[in-house]
Motif scaffolding. Structure first.
Motif, PDB file in Angstrom:
ATOM      1  N   TRP A  96       9.049  15.792  -0.900  1.00  0.00           N
ATOM      2  CA  TRP A  96       7.581  16.474  -0.972  1.00  0.00           C
ATOM      3  C   TRP A  96       7.145  16.129  -1.968  1.00  0.00           C
ATOM      4  CZ3 TRP A  96       5.355  12.030   0.633  1.00  0.00           C
ATOM      5  CH2 TRP A  96       5.467  11.138   2.174  1.00  0.00           C
ATOM      6  N   GLN A  97       7.602  17.486  -2.521  1.00  0.00           N
ATOM      7  CA  GLN A  97       7.048  18.271  -3.916  1.00  0.00           C
ATOM      8  C   GLN A  97       7.344  17.417  -4.784  1.00  0.00           C
ATOM      9  OE1 GLN A  97       8.418  22.210  -4.912  1.00  0.00           O
ATOM     10  NE2 GLN A  97       6.748  23.138  -6.051  1.00  0.00           N
ATOM     11  N   ASP A  98       8.185  17.052  -4.835  1.00  0.00           N
ATOM     12  CA  ASP A  98       8.986  15.818  -6.129  1.00  0.00           C
ATOM     13  C   ASP A  98       8.620  14.540  -6.335  1.00  0.00           C
ATOM     14  OD1 ASP A  98      10.480  18.227  -6.927  1.00  0.00           O
ATOM     15  OD2 ASP A  98      12.884  17.145  -5.971  1.00  0.00           O
ATOM     16  N   HIS A  99       7.655  14.724  -5.039  1.00  0.00           N
ATOM     17  CA  HIS A  99       7.956  13.167  -4.608  1.00  0.00           C
ATOM     18  C   HIS A  99       6.162  12.936  -4.298  1.00  0.00           C
ATOM     19  CE1 HIS A  99      11.679  12.477  -3.708  1.00  0.00           C
ATOM     20  NE2 HIS A  99      11.801  11.255  -4.377  1.00  0.00           N
ATOM     21  N   ALA A 100       5.069  13.767  -4.257  1.00  0.00           N
ATOM     22  CA  ALA A 100       3.669  13.712  -4.370  1.00  0.00           C
ATOM     23  C   ALA A 100       3.304  12.785  -5.814  1.00  0.00           C
ATOM     24  CB  ALA A 100       3.443  15.262  -4.521  1.00  0.00           C
ATOM     25  N   CYS A 101       3.546  12.449  -6.968  1.00  0.00           N
ATOM     26  CA  CYS A 101       3.439  11.967  -7.592  1.00  0.00           C
ATOM     27  C   CYS A 101       2.860  10.943  -7.119  1.00  0.00           C
ATOM     28  CB  CYS A 101       3.876  11.833  -9.275  1.00  0.00           C
ATOM     29  SG  CYS A 101       5.316  12.189  -8.844  1.00  0.00           S
ATOM     30  N   LEU A 102       4.464   9.644  -6.371  1.00  0.00           N
ATOM     31  CA  LEU A 102       4.097   8.476  -5.711  1.00  0.00           C
ATOM     32  C   LEU A 102       3.525   8.301  -4.627  1.00  0.00           C
ATOM     33  CD1 LEU A 102       7.934   8.033  -6.075  1.00  0.00           C
ATOM     34  CD2 LEU A 102       6.337   7.198  -8.102  1.00  0.00           C
ATOM     35  N   ASP A 162       0.963  -1.262  -0.080  1.00  0.00           N
ATOM     36  CA  ASP A 162      -0.145  -0.405   0.514  1.00  0.00           C
ATOM     37  C   ASP A 162       0.960   1.005   0.093  1.00  0.00           C
ATOM     38  OD1 ASP A 162       0.247   0.960   2.896  1.00  0.00           O
ATOM     39  OD2 ASP A 162      -0.205  -1.024   3.027  1.00  0.00           O
ATOM     40  N   GLU A 163       0.372   2.147   0.190  1.00  0.00           N
ATOM     41  CA  GLU A 163       1.089   3.701  -0.409  1.00  0.00           C
ATOM     42  C   GLU A 163       1.781   3.831   1.008  1.00  0.00           C
ATOM     43  OE1 GLU A 163       0.168   8.663  -0.515  1.00  0.00           O
ATOM     44  OE2 GLU A 163      -1.028   7.106  -2.130  1.00  0.00           O
ATOM     45  N   VAL A 164       1.365   3.495   2.136  1.00  0.00           N
ATOM     46  CA  VAL A 164       2.518   3.693   3.416  1.00  0.00           C
ATOM     47  C   VAL A 164       3.372   2.996   3.252  1.00  0.00           C
ATOM     48  CG1 VAL A 164       2.467   3.604   5.985  1.00  0.00           C
ATOM     49  CG2 VAL A 164       0.372   4.334   5.364  1.00  0.00           C
ATOM     50  N   ALA A 165       3.097   1.563   3.056  1.00  0.00           N
ATOM     51  CA  ALA A 165       4.340   0.753   2.645  1.00  0.00           C
ATOM     52  C   ALA A 165       4.932   1.185   2.062  1.00  0.00           C
ATOM     53  CB  ALA A 165       4.029  -0.806   2.647  1.00  0.00           C
ATOM     54  N   ALA A 166       4.972   1.107   0.486  1.00  0.00           N
ATOM     55  CA  ALA A 166       5.427   1.800  -0.252  1.00  0.00           C
ATOM     56  C   ALA A 166       6.867   2.842  -0.193  1.00  0.00           C
ATOM     57  CB  ALA A 166       4.706   2.180  -1.680  1.00  0.00           C
ATOM     58  N   PRO A 186       0.766  10.308  -3.173  1.00  0.00           N
ATOM     59  CA  PRO A 186      -0.300  11.789  -3.144  1.00  0.00           C
ATOM     60  C   PRO A 186      -0.924  11.739  -1.803  1.00  0.00           C
ATOM     61  CG  PRO A 186      -1.126   9.822  -4.785  1.00  0.00           C
ATOM     62  CD  PRO A 186       0.201   8.869  -4.413  1.00  0.00           C
ATOM     63  N   TYR A 187      -1.342  10.766  -1.521  1.00  0.00           N
ATOM     64  CA  TYR A 187      -1.925  11.238  -0.522  1.00  0.00           C
ATOM     65  C   TYR A 187      -1.209  11.087   0.674  1.00  0.00           C
ATOM     66  CZ  TYR A 187      -6.341   8.672  -2.649  1.00  0.00           C
ATOM     67  OH  TYR A 187      -7.013   8.334  -3.334  1.00  0.00           O
ATOM     68  N   ILE A 188      -0.338  11.136   1.060  1.00  0.00           N
ATOM     69  CA  ILE A 188       0.729  11.408   2.322  1.00  0.00           C
ATOM     70  C   ILE A 188       1.567  12.075   2.033  1.00  0.00           C
ATOM     71  CG2 ILE A 188       3.000  10.314   3.735  1.00  0.00           C
ATOM     72  CD1 ILE A 188       2.137   7.186   2.587  1.00  0.00           C
ATOM     73  N   ALA A 189       1.859  12.767   0.579  1.00  0.00           N
ATOM     74  CA  ALA A 189       1.505  13.786   0.444  1.00  0.00           C
ATOM     75  C   ALA A 189       1.292  15.294   1.427  1.00  0.00           C
ATOM     76  CB  ALA A 189       2.467  14.566  -0.735  1.00  0.00           C
ATOM     77  N   GLN A 190       0.090  15.208   0.824  1.00  0.00           N
ATOM     78  CA  GLN A 190      -1.191  16.114   1.583  1.00  0.00           C
ATOM     79  C   GLN A 190      -0.967  15.754   2.855  1.00  0.00           C
ATOM     80  OE1 GLN A 190      -5.332  15.662  -0.477  1.00  0.00           O
ATOM     81  NE2 GLN A 190      -3.754  14.624  -2.448  1.00  0.00           N
ATOM     82  N   ILE A 191      -0.888  15.161   3.741  1.00  0.00           N
ATOM     83  CA  ILE A 191      -0.875  14.865   5.093  1.00  0.00           C
ATOM     84  C   ILE A 191       0.643  15.092   6.264  1.00  0.00           C
ATOM     85  CG2 ILE A 191      -1.069  13.212   7.262  1.00  0.00           C
ATOM     86  CD1 ILE A 191      -2.095  10.764   4.927  1.00  0.00           C
ATOM     87  N   ALA A 192       1.514  15.077   4.609  1.00  0.00           N
ATOM     88  CA  ALA A 192       2.903  15.360   5.420  1.00  0.00           C
ATOM     89  C   ALA A 192       2.449  17.362   5.007  1.00  0.00           C
ATOM     90  CB  ALA A 192       3.977  15.585   4.036  1.00  0.00           C
TER      91      ALA A 192
END
Length: 272
Positions: free
Chosen positions: A203-209, A181-185, A211-217
């Motif tokens: 996080w800006q560079d990896h938001a596409c990888l 899942d995204e968290v495990a990845a 996406p949800y965690i980037a918003q939380i971050a």
């Protein structure tokens, strides 16, 4: 103040001797003064790091808690005074310092600290992972598919100015990521080696990888570790709202303070 006196001790003594006032130093022990300065230096570093207003600081809370706790461990080289002071400070630190779940989440959301090796046991690590998964699930349920534009892969290396180096506590794993899942990845993602490191740019560079965690971050890392920045803004507001400027609209005050803060930062960045 103590640091200033210690660094200029001989000059102060010379000046007082010329004035025949050297008795002012009678109760001042130069060696004890030097010990106190060395003892307080770690607290000065922690204060500077946690009170920063232009970079994220919440992820540093546990980092500096551990650094100060180690600093307060007894040493055979300590004088009786420093040993007693360390014991008292360690007791206060453990009694007063409250580690919140947000502190742990912020550390997980920093790519160099995501191994959470500073946490006490594996149950704490599991708890933080579970909370992040819950936040991701809530975000999915609320917003659906995130709107992310990712036309180019993130650059391999992007160096920005950072307020603190994390080389003594960062994750050094080189294992290949295993995507589940995204968290495990994210947890399995290769730890960046950039130093200095800009977590917001990462996080800006990896938001596409992720996406949800980037918003939380973005939400959690925006929380300051200290209220010092707000206190500084209140002080500036006191200079803006004076007796002869008491009729300023709240929106005007907000604009003036916003410009003051950002123009100051812009000038500092240009000098760098």
């Amino acid at each position: 103040m103590l640091e200033s006196i210690s660094s200029q001790y001989e000059d102060i003594r010379t000046l007082l001797e010329e004035r025949r006032e050297v008795n002012r130093l009678t109760n001042l022990d130069e060696e004890a003064l030097s010990d106190f300065v060395a003892f307080l230096e770690r607290f000065k570093e922690a204060t500077k790091a946690l009170e920063a207003s232009k970079t994220p600081t919440l992820h540093l809370t546990i980092v500096w808690y551990e650094r100060i706790r180690r600093h307060l461990q007894a040493s055979s080289n300590d004088s009786m005074t420093i040993s007693s002071l360390k014991e008292k400070c360690l007791s206060i630190l453990q009694d007063k310092f409250d580690i919140h779940l947000l502190h742990r989440l912020a550390m997980l959301l920093h790519p160099k600290l995501k191994s959470l090796k500073l946490l006490a046991d594996s149950s704490e690590v599991t708890s933080v992972h579970s909370e992040l998964r819950r936040l991701v699930k809530d975000l999915k349920d609320k917003r659906g598919s995130p709107e992310q534009q990712c036309h180019h892969p993130p650059p391999e290396k992007r160096v920005r100015v950072s307020a603190d180096t994390l080389s003594d506590v960062e994750d050094s794993s080189d294992e290949a990521p295993q995507y589940q899942d995204e968290v495990a990845a994210y947890i399995d993602h290769k730890t960046p080696k950039d130093d200095p490191f800009d977590v917001l740019s990462w996080w800006q560079d990896h938001a596409c990888l992720f996406p949800y965690i980037a918003q939380i971050a973005r939400s959690i890392l925006a929380i300051p570790a200290s209220s010092a920045a707000s206190e500084r803004d209140f002080s500036c507001a006191g200079y803006v709202i004076q007796e002869r400027r008491s009729q300023l609209k709240p929106s005007t005050v907000d604009d003036v303070l916003f410009l003051h803060s950002n123009l100051k930062h812009h000038a500092t960045t240009n000098r760098i």
